[in-house]
Design a protein around this motif. Structure first.
Motif, mmCIF file in Angstrom:
data_model
loop_
_atom_site.group_PDB
_atom_site.id
_atom_site.type_symbol
_atom_site.label_atom_id
_atom_site.label_comp_id
_atom_site.label_asym_id
_atom_site.label_seq_id
_atom_site.Cartn_x
_atom_site.Cartn_y
_atom_site.Cartn_z
ATOM 1 N N PHE A 286 0.818 -1.208 0.000
ATOM 2 C CA PHE A 286 0.000 0.000 0.000
ATOM 3 C C PHE A 286 0.858 1.267 0.000
ATOM 4 C CE2 PHE A 286 -3.398 -2.606 2.436
ATOM 5 C CZ PHE A 286 -3.820 -3.181 1.243
ATOM 6 N N ASN A 287 2.080 1.161 0.526
ATOM 7 C CA ASN A 287 2.977 2.323 0.547
ATOM 8 C C ASN A 287 3.888 2.378 -0.678
ATOM 9 O OD1 ASN A 287 4.859 0.332 0.994
ATOM 10 N ND2 ASN A 287 5.503 1.067 3.015
ATOM 11 N N GLY A 288 3.641 1.490 -1.642
ATOM 12 C CA GLY A 288 4.397 1.509 -2.877
ATOM 13 C C GLY A 288 5.681 0.707 -2.869
ATOM 14 N N CYS A 289 6.046 0.104 -1.756
ATOM 15 C CA CYS A 289 7.295 -0.650 -1.682
ATOM 16 C C CYS A 289 7.155 -1.999 -2.393
ATOM 17 C CB CYS A 289 7.713 -0.877 -0.238
ATOM 18 S SG CYS A 289 8.402 0.585 0.575
ATOM 19 N N THR A 290 8.142 -2.315 -3.194
ATOM 20 C CA THR A 290 8.215 -3.611 -3.864
ATOM 21 C C THR A 290 9.077 -4.546 -3.024
ATOM 22 O OG1 THR A 290 10.219 -3.072 -5.110
ATOM 23 C CG2 THR A 290 8.098 -2.417 -6.080
ATOM 24 N N PRO A 291 9.093 -5.844 -3.350
ATOM 25 C CA PRO A 291 10.009 -6.744 -2.644
ATOM 26 C C PRO A 291 11.460 -6.279 -2.702
ATOM 27 C CG PRO A 291 8.384 -8.022 -3.840
ATOM 28 C CD PRO A 291 8.167 -6.594 -4.248
ATOM 29 N N LEU A 292 11.853 -5.636 -3.814
ATOM 30 C CA LEU A 292 13.232 -5.152 -3.915
ATOM 31 C C LEU A 292 13.504 -4.033 -2.920
ATOM 32 C CD1 LEU A 292 15.917 -5.486 -5.363
ATOM 33 C CD2 LEU A 292 15.127 -3.835 -7.095
ATOM 34 N N HIS A 293 12.540 -3.147 -2.717
ATOM 35 C CA HIS A 293 12.694 -2.130 -1.677
ATOM 36 C C HIS A 293 12.982 -2.790 -0.322
ATOM 37 C CE1 HIS A 293 10.548 0.732 -4.432
ATOM 38 N NE2 HIS A 293 11.265 1.635 -3.790
ATOM 39 N N ALA A 324 14.728 1.600 -4.890
ATOM 40 C CA ALA A 324 15.462 0.634 -4.072
ATOM 41 C C ALA A 324 16.904 1.096 -3.862
ATOM 42 C CB ALA A 324 15.426 -0.739 -4.736
ATOM 43 N N LEU A 325 17.492 1.721 -4.889
ATOM 44 C CA LEU A 325 18.869 2.202 -4.780
ATOM 45 C C LEU A 325 19.022 3.225 -3.662
ATOM 46 C CD1 LEU A 325 21.763 2.358 -5.860
ATOM 47 C CD2 LEU A 325 20.965 4.056 -7.529
ATOM 48 N N ASP A 326 17.976 4.026 -3.454
ATOM 49 C CA ASP A 326 18.040 5.040 -2.389
ATOM 50 C C ASP A 326 18.164 4.417 -1.007
ATOM 51 O OD1 ASP A 326 17.764 7.132 -4.238
ATOM 52 O OD2 ASP A 326 15.566 6.999 -4.174
ATOM 53 N N LEU A 327 17.790 3.152 -0.902
ATOM 54 C CA LEU A 327 17.814 2.475 0.395
ATOM 55 C C LEU A 327 19.065 1.627 0.599
ATOM 56 C CD1 LEU A 327 14.091 1.238 0.393
ATOM 57 C CD2 LEU A 327 14.998 3.332 1.423
ATOM 58 N N ALA A 328 19.979 1.651 -0.369
ATOM 59 C CA ALA A 328 21.162 0.784 -0.306
ATOM 60 C C ALA A 328 22.101 1.165 0.826
ATOM 61 C CB ALA A 328 21.906 0.816 -1.629
ATOM 62 N N ILE A 334 25.189 -4.619 -2.586
ATOM 63 C CA ILE A 334 23.901 -4.262 -3.182
ATOM 64 C C ILE A 334 24.087 -3.231 -4.289
ATOM 65 C CG2 ILE A 334 21.696 -3.133 -2.718
ATOM 66 C CD1 ILE A 334 21.655 -4.511 -0.022
ATOM 67 N N LEU A 335 24.956 -2.250 -4.076
ATOM 68 C CA LEU A 335 25.188 -1.235 -5.103
ATOM 69 C C LEU A 335 25.691 -1.852 -6.390
ATOM 70 C CD1 LEU A 335 26.815 1.604 -2.964
ATOM 71 C CD2 LEU A 335 24.547 1.631 -4.038
ATOM 72 N N ALA A 336 26.413 -2.953 -6.266
ATOM 73 C CA ALA A 336 26.953 -3.614 -7.456
ATOM 74 C C ALA A 336 25.851 -4.202 -8.330
ATOM 75 C CB ALA A 336 27.920 -4.725 -7.035
ATOM 76 N N LEU A 337 24.663 -4.360 -7.789
ATOM 77 C CA LEU A 337 23.553 -4.912 -8.561
ATOM 78 C C LEU A 337 22.893 -3.878 -9.448
ATOM 79 C CD1 LEU A 337 21.819 -6.930 -5.682
ATOM 80 C CD2 LEU A 337 23.398 -7.826 -7.411
ATOM 81 N N PHE A 338 23.145 -2.612 -9.182
ATOM 82 C CA PHE A 338 22.433 -1.550 -9.872
ATOM 83 C C PHE A 338 23.302 -0.916 -10.955
ATOM 84 C CE2 PHE A 338 20.435 -2.021 -5.802
ATOM 85 C CZ PHE A 338 19.087 -1.856 -6.065
ATOM 86 N N PRO A 339 22.771 -0.763 -12.172
ATOM 87 C CA PRO A 339 23.519 -0.079 -13.225
ATOM 88 C C PRO A 339 23.531 1.426 -12.968
ATOM 89 C CG PRO A 339 21.324 -0.596 -14.006
ATOM 90 C CD PRO A 339 21.450 -1.229 -12.635
ATOM 91 N N PHE A 340 24.569 2.060 -13.402
ATOM 92 C CA PHE A 340 24.684 3.503 -13.200
ATOM 93 C C PHE A 340 24.666 4.270 -14.520
ATOM 94 C CE2 PHE A 340 26.449 1.671 -9.398
ATOM 95 C CZ PHE A 340 25.931 2.466 -8.389
ATOM 96 N N ASP A 341 24.277 3.597 -15.610
ATOM 97 C CA ASP A 341 24.298 4.278 -16.896
ATOM 98 C C ASP A 341 23.168 5.285 -17.052
ATOM 99 O OD1 ASP A 341 22.309 2.444 -16.968
ATOM 100 O OD2 ASP A 341 22.778 1.645 -18.959
ATOM 101 N N ASP A 342 22.287 5.363 -16.040
ATOM 102 C CA ASP A 342 21.220 6.355 -16.120
ATOM 103 C C ASP A 342 21.602 7.646 -15.409
ATOM 104 O OD1 ASP A 342 21.211 4.992 -13.677
ATOM 105 O OD2 ASP A 342 19.142 5.596 -13.275
ATOM 106 N N ILE A 343 22.797 7.673 -14.793
ATOM 107 C CA ILE A 343 23.232 8.879 -14.083
ATOM 108 C C ILE A 343 23.800 9.866 -15.098
ATOM 109 C CG2 ILE A 343 24.755 9.801 -12.323
ATOM 110 C CD1 ILE A 343 24.654 7.099 -10.955
ATOM 111 N N GLN A 344 23.275 11.060 -15.098
ATOM 112 C CA GLN A 344 23.687 12.061 -16.068
ATOM 113 C C GLN A 344 24.071 13.360 -15.387
ATOM 114 O OE1 GLN A 344 20.346 12.390 -18.747
ATOM 115 N NE2 GLN A 344 20.972 10.592 -19.945
#
Length: 355
Positions: A286-293, A324-328, A334-344
């Motif tokens: 209900f608060n929008g959190c997914t299992p990944l969060h 989910a990245l904001d909660l790392a 965990i950070l290694a699981l996330f791509p950073f190619d969207d950072i501009q």
């Protein structure tokens, strides 16, 4: 008319998980010990409470042939023997009328705690006698609920008596009736780990009839699959899924799916099972959190990796506008699981840029 203290005592007994009735009272028994207090010394429920409780039963108890009694657990053994002997006598034409009446009175008795003779036979695990009673009684009697709203099927499941469960289900006992916690007998099986009882309950039930039971929520808002997940009952989880349980059903308080609960428990086996069976990896609470969060917030790199491999959307934001990245919180695994190619920066990707 009862005094104020007596009325308060009734409320305390009925609302505070009475330990003098049904299965709760059985917990204090051993094979060599009995109650020290007979049920007739306890305050019975108000007429209105009995009526409310029996709304889900075909015939209300006070309109049936059942009568109030002062049966105690102290004398249940004698009662069972008397009824067993009486049942044999009734097959003979030479049975005296008074013996038949005695048996009838015992069979049509309800204790002050709402237990029928069938409830008591199940509590004392008198399987053969319970079997005879199930064959003798009409369906509506099999579904009578005691003061804790427990049917004989609830009790047989709690006590792990699959043979009795089978006979009750074959005799038409309802799977849908809920006890004072809102639990159906299948809820009880999932909470207590009664796999054989759950199998007996579901073996010959058509999917259309079983679906409402699988979707039923207890008073805490959880279904059978939620309970099986919460208690790490993997065998029961597989059974429920096979019988058509909704993998993405939300519990009633925060909207968690079974996958959310498995993630919170760090239960890798349950997470893997649910994902393999097709659970929605991006289901939102209900608060929008997914299992990944939840996995990232709990710093569980193993489960976070499982979710990512199953295609979890890493950019979904919850109601706090967090991905989910904001909660790392700086966790390198965990950070290694996330791509950073969207950072501009200034509209240009920082990937591959030498600083």
């Amino acid at each position: 008319m009862a005094s104020g203290d007596e009325e308060k005592g009734k409320v305390d007994l009925l609302e505070d998980n009475r330990i003098d009735s049904g299965i709760d009272s059985f917990k204090s028994l051993t094979k060599d010990e009995h109650y020290s207090k007979p049920v007739h010394e306890l305050s019975p429920p108000e007429d209105g409470e009995v009526k409310d409780k029996l709304d889900s039963v075909t015939e209300e108890r006070h309109d049936s042939a059942y009568i109030s009694s002062s049966i105690t657990v102290d004398n249940i053994t004698d009662i069972l023997k008397t009824c067993s002997a009486g049942s044999q006598d009734t097959e003979s034409a030479e049975t005296p009328d008074h013996n038949e009446q005695e048996v009838k009175n015992l069979l049509t008795t309800i204790t002050d705690d709402g237990d029928t003779i069938l409830h008591l036979a199940v509590i004392h695990e008198a399987v053969q006698f319970a079997d005879w009673l199930i064959e003798l009684f009409p369906k509506q009697v099999l579904d009578l609920q005691n003061n804790l709203y427990q049917t004989p099927l609830h009790l047989a499941t709690y006590l792990d008596l699959p043979a009795v469960v089978r006979r009750l289900v074959d005799g038409g006992a309802s799977l849908a009736l809920q006890d004072h916690d809102g639990n159906t007998p299948l809820h009880v099986a999932c909470e207590q780990g009664r796999g054989d009882c759950a199998s007996e309950m579901t073996r010959n039930i058509p999917p259309g009839q079983l679906t409402p039971v699988l979707e039923a929520q207890n008073w805490r808002g959880v279904t059978c699959l939620h309970l099986a997940t919460l208690h790490r009952r993997h065998r029961l989880m597989k059974l429920l899924i096979k019988k058509g349980a909704n993998l993405n059903v939300q519990e009633g308080t925060s909207g968690k799916s079974p996958l959310h609960m498995a993630v919170e428990l760090h239960d890798v086996s349950a997470v893997t099972l649910l994902l393999n069976k097709g659970a929605n990896v991006d289901a939102a609470m209900f608060n929008g959190c997914t299992p990944l969060h939840l996995a990232v917030g709990r710093q569980d790199a193993t489960i976070a990796n499982l979710l990512c491999q199953s295609g979890a959307d890493q950019m979904i934001r919850n109601m706090e506008d967090e991905t989910a990245l904001d909660l790392a919180d700086g966790n390198d695994d965990i950070l290694a699981l996330f791509p950073f190619d969207d950072i501009q920066i200034s509209g240009r990707s920082v990937v591959g840029v030498n600083f």
